[in-house]
Design a protein around this motif. Structure first.
Motif, PDB file in Angstrom:
ATOM      1  N   SER A 175      -6.041  -1.258   3.685  1.00 27.61           N
ATOM      2  CA  SER A 175      -4.757  -1.985   2.838  1.00 27.61           C
ATOM      3  C   SER A 175      -4.039  -2.699   3.757  1.00 27.61           C
ATOM      4  O   SER A 175      -3.862  -2.268   4.900  1.00 27.61           O
ATOM      5  CB  SER A 175      -4.056  -0.658   2.285  1.00 27.61           C
ATOM      6  OG  SER A 175      -4.798   0.118   1.415  1.00 27.61           O
ATOM      7  N   GLU A 176      -3.712  -3.826   3.150  1.00 27.21           N
ATOM      8  CA  GLU A 176      -2.746  -4.944   3.993  1.00 27.21           C
ATOM      9  C   GLU A 176      -1.377  -4.315   3.843  1.00 27.21           C
ATOM     10  O   GLU A 176      -0.412  -5.042   4.797  1.00 27.21           O
ATOM     11  CB  GLU A 176      -3.239  -6.238   3.443  1.00 27.21           C
ATOM     12  CG  GLU A 176      -4.432  -6.804   4.072  1.00 27.21           C
ATOM     13  CD  GLU A 176      -5.513  -6.338   2.798  1.00 27.21           C
ATOM     14  OE1 GLU A 176      -6.729  -6.615   3.244  1.00 27.21           O
ATOM     15  OE2 GLU A 176      -4.857  -6.177   1.789  1.00 27.21           O
ATOM     16  N   ILE A 177      -1.053  -3.891   2.887  1.00 21.30           N
ATOM     17  CA  ILE A 177       0.455  -3.348   2.491  1.00 21.30           C
ATOM     18  C   ILE A 177       0.304  -1.775   2.509  1.00 21.30           C
ATOM     19  O   ILE A 177      -0.386  -1.105   1.510  1.00 21.30           O
ATOM     20  CB  ILE A 177       0.725  -3.894   1.212  1.00 21.30           C
ATOM     21  CG1 ILE A 177       0.770  -5.648   1.375  1.00 21.30           C
ATOM     22  CG2 ILE A 177       2.061  -3.594   0.788  1.00 21.30           C
ATOM     23  CD1 ILE A 177       0.902  -6.392  -0.066  1.00 21.30           C
ATOM     24  N   LEU A 178       1.169  -1.100   3.272  1.00 20.43           N
ATOM     25  CA  LEU A 178       1.667   0.061   3.066  1.00 20.43           C
ATOM     26  C   LEU A 178       3.088   0.627   2.590  1.00 20.43           C
ATOM     27  O   LEU A 178       3.879  -0.222   3.083  1.00 20.43           O
ATOM     28  CB  LEU A 178       1.456   0.929   4.355  1.00 20.43           C
ATOM     29  CG  LEU A 178       1.719   2.419   4.604  1.00 20.43           C
ATOM     30  CD1 LEU A 178       0.762   3.152   3.752  1.00 20.43           C
ATOM     31  CD2 LEU A 178       1.721   2.680   6.119  1.00 20.43           C
ATOM     32  N   ALA A 220      -2.706  -1.580  13.327  1.00 26.42           N
ATOM     33  CA  ALA A 220      -1.849  -1.904  12.479  1.00 26.42           C
ATOM     34  C   ALA A 220      -0.991  -3.276  12.460  1.00 26.42           C
ATOM     35  O   ALA A 220      -0.362  -3.780  11.695  1.00 26.42           O
ATOM     36  CB  ALA A 220      -0.482  -0.935  12.651  1.00 26.42           C
ATOM     37  N   ALA A 243       2.599 -10.528   3.851  1.00 28.05           N
ATOM     38  CA  ALA A 243       1.158 -10.116   4.145  1.00 28.05           C
ATOM     39  C   ALA A 243       0.463 -11.493   3.945  1.00 28.05           C
ATOM     40  O   ALA A 243      -0.444 -11.581   4.707  1.00 28.05           O
ATOM     41  CB  ALA A 243       0.910  -9.281   3.145  1.00 28.05           C
ATOM     42  N   ASN A 258      -1.050  -7.285  11.611  1.00 22.73           N
ATOM     43  CA  ASN A 258      -1.404  -7.793  10.619  1.00 22.73           C
ATOM     44  C   ASN A 258      -1.478  -7.268   9.221  1.00 22.73           C
ATOM     45  O   ASN A 258      -1.744  -7.465   8.186  1.00 22.73           O
ATOM     46  CB  ASN A 258      -2.695  -8.608  10.707  1.00 22.73           C
ATOM     47  CG  ASN A 258      -2.840  -9.593  12.016  1.00 22.73           C
ATOM     48  OD1 ASN A 258      -1.873 -10.498  12.017  1.00 22.73           O
ATOM     49  ND2 ASN A 258      -3.561  -9.458  12.839  1.00 22.73           N
ATOM     50  N   ARG A 259      -0.660  -6.045   9.235  1.00 21.94           N
ATOM     51  CA  ARG A 259      -0.292  -5.265   8.026  1.00 21.94           C
ATOM     52  C   ARG A 259       0.977  -5.238   8.173  1.00 21.94           C
ATOM     53  O   ARG A 259       1.660  -5.089   8.815  1.00 21.94           O
ATOM     54  CB  ARG A 259      -0.925  -3.814   8.134  1.00 21.94           C
ATOM     55  CG  ARG A 259      -2.522  -4.000   8.291  1.00 21.94           C
ATOM     56  CD  ARG A 259      -2.928  -2.564   8.585  1.00 21.94           C
ATOM     57  NE  ARG A 259      -4.109  -2.343   9.318  1.00 21.94           N
ATOM     58  CZ  ARG A 259      -5.304  -2.627   8.622  1.00 21.94           C
ATOM     59  NH1 ARG A 259      -5.313  -2.874   7.273  1.00 21.94           N
ATOM     60  NH2 ARG A 259      -6.626  -2.661   9.173  1.00 21.94           N
ATOM     61  N   ALA A 294       4.476  -3.450   5.866  1.00 21.87           N
ATOM     62  CA  ALA A 294       4.848  -1.899   5.428  1.00 21.87           C
ATOM     63  C   ALA A 294       6.514  -1.964   4.794  1.00 21.87           C
ATOM     64  O   ALA A 294       7.385  -2.593   5.258  1.00 21.87           O
ATOM     65  CB  ALA A 294       4.682  -0.614   6.473  1.00 21.87           C
ATOM     66  N   GLU A 298      -2.066 -13.142   6.845  1.00 23.83           N
ATOM     67  CA  GLU A 298      -3.602 -13.325   6.396  1.00 23.83           C
ATOM     68  C   GLU A 298      -3.787 -14.754   6.840  1.00 23.83           C
ATOM     69  O   GLU A 298      -5.065 -15.076   7.293  1.00 23.83           O
ATOM     70  CB  GLU A 298      -3.637 -13.127   4.909  1.00 23.83           C
ATOM     71  CG  GLU A 298      -5.132 -13.139   4.558  1.00 23.83           C
ATOM     72  CD  GLU A 298      -5.425 -12.973   2.981  1.00 23.83           C
ATOM     73  OE1 GLU A 298      -6.284 -12.102   2.678  1.00 23.83           O
ATOM     74  OE2 GLU A 298      -4.436 -13.622   2.199  1.00 23.83           O
ATOM     75  N   TYR A 323       2.998  -2.227  12.481  1.00 21.88           N
ATOM     76  CA  TYR A 323       3.517  -2.807  11.337  1.00 21.88           C
ATOM     77  C   TYR A 323       4.486  -3.808  11.424  1.00 21.88           C
ATOM     78  O   TYR A 323       5.302  -3.589  12.081  1.00 21.88           O
ATOM     79  CB  TYR A 323       3.665  -1.615  10.171  1.00 21.88           C
ATOM     80  CG  TYR A 323       2.411  -1.087   9.610  1.00 21.88           C
ATOM     81  CD1 TYR A 323       1.808  -1.404   8.673  1.00 21.88           C
ATOM     82  CD2 TYR A 323       2.093   0.084  10.366  1.00 21.88           C
ATOM     83  CE1 TYR A 323       0.620  -1.054   8.001  1.00 21.88           C
ATOM     84  CE2 TYR A 323       1.036   0.853   9.737  1.00 21.88           C
ATOM     85  CZ  TYR A 323       0.270   0.327   8.608  1.00 21.88           C
ATOM     86  OH  TYR A 323      -0.837   0.889   8.006  1.00 21.88           O
TER      87      TYR A 323
END
Length: 202
Positions: free
Chosen positions: A72-75, A112, A189, A114-115, A117, A193, A144
Motif C-alpha cells: 500500500s502507498e497510503i497507510l 517506508a 502519494a 515514498n509512502r 500516512a 509516485e 513515512y
C-alpha cells in the motif's frame, strides 16, 4: 494506488466500531478518487509483541499484515482514545512496524519511503491531538511522509458522554476534515509516485 487502514479498535468483529465509522469518511473519499481500500482490524488477529517483521511465534499474524503494509502507498492508523492515549492495539501495531526501520529495497531505499500516512482518532474523551502527535511521530521515524492535515478526529469533550455513533456534536466537521485528509494523502502519494525519494546519502 492502494490504501491500507489498520483499525486499532478494542472491539472484535462483528461488534460495531466507532473508529471504523469515522475512518469510512476517509476511505469513501479515497474510493471516489479511484484508490483501492484494504482494511485490517488488528484486534481480530494474533499479533505478538516484538519489534521485527518476521513471526515471533507460530500463528503470529504480523508477517501477513506487514505484507499488506508494503503493498500500500497510503497507510491510515485509526484508533480510539483511552486515558488520553492511543489504544493498546495501536501501540502494538506501531511497535511491530518499528521493524521496518531496518528494511530497504534492492537500491537501499528504506521500506517506508515514498509512502504516506495519516491518523484517525475517536473517543468520548479529549486527547486526540496528543494521540495524533504520538502516532505521526512514530510513522515519520519509520520513514513515512505525513502530509499537512493528514488526520481527522472526533471526541465528545470534557466529561463522560456518548460515542461517535451515539450522538454528540461535531460530526460534520470530522467528516469534512476526513475528506480533506484523504485529498492530502492522495495528492502527496501521487507526487511521490512521480518523483520518488532515493536512498539516503551515505
Amino acid at each position: 494506488m492502494k490504501a491500507l487502514v489498520i483499525n486499532c479498535t478494542l472491539k472484535k468483529s462483528p461488534e460495531t466500531s466507532n473508529t471504523e465509522a469515522l475512518f469510512r469518511a476517509v476511505t469513501g473519499q479515497l474510493e471516489k478518487d479511484g484508490v483501492e481500500i484494504d482494511v485490517v482490524r488488528a484486534v481480530d488477529l494474533d499479533i505478538a509483541p516484538g519489534v521485527v517483521s518476521e513471526a515471533v511465534h507460530d500463528g503470529d499474524a504480523w508477517p501477513g499484515v506487514h505484507e499488506r503494509i508494503l503493498a500500500s502507498e497510503i497507510l491510515v492508523i485509526a484508533t480510539p482514545t483511552w486515558l488520553g492515549q492511543p489504544s493498546s492495539v495501536a501501540k502494538r501495531v506501531m511497535e511491530r512496524m518499528s521493524g521496518m526501520m531496518s528494511e530497504t529495497d534492492d537500491d537501499g531505499v528504506p521500506a517506508a519511503y515514498n509512502r504516506v500516512a495519516g491518523v484517525v482518532v475517536t473517543g468520548n474523551e479529549d486527547g486526540a491531538h496528543h494521540v495524533i502527535s504520538e502516532i505521526t511521530g512514530g510513522l515519520q521515524d519509520i520513514g513515512y511522509t505525513v502530509p499537512g492535515q493528514a488526520w481527522t478526529y472526533w471526541n465528545q469533550g470534557p466529561g463522560p458522554g456518548p460515542s461517535f455513533l451515539e450522538g454528540g456534536s461535531g460530526h460534520d466537521w470530522s467528516r469534512r476534515t476526513a475528506r480533506a485528509m484523504a485529498a492530502n494523502l492522495l495528492g502527496v502519494a501521487r507526487a511521490l509516485e512521480a518523483r520518488p525519494l532515493g536512498p539516503p546519502p551515505q
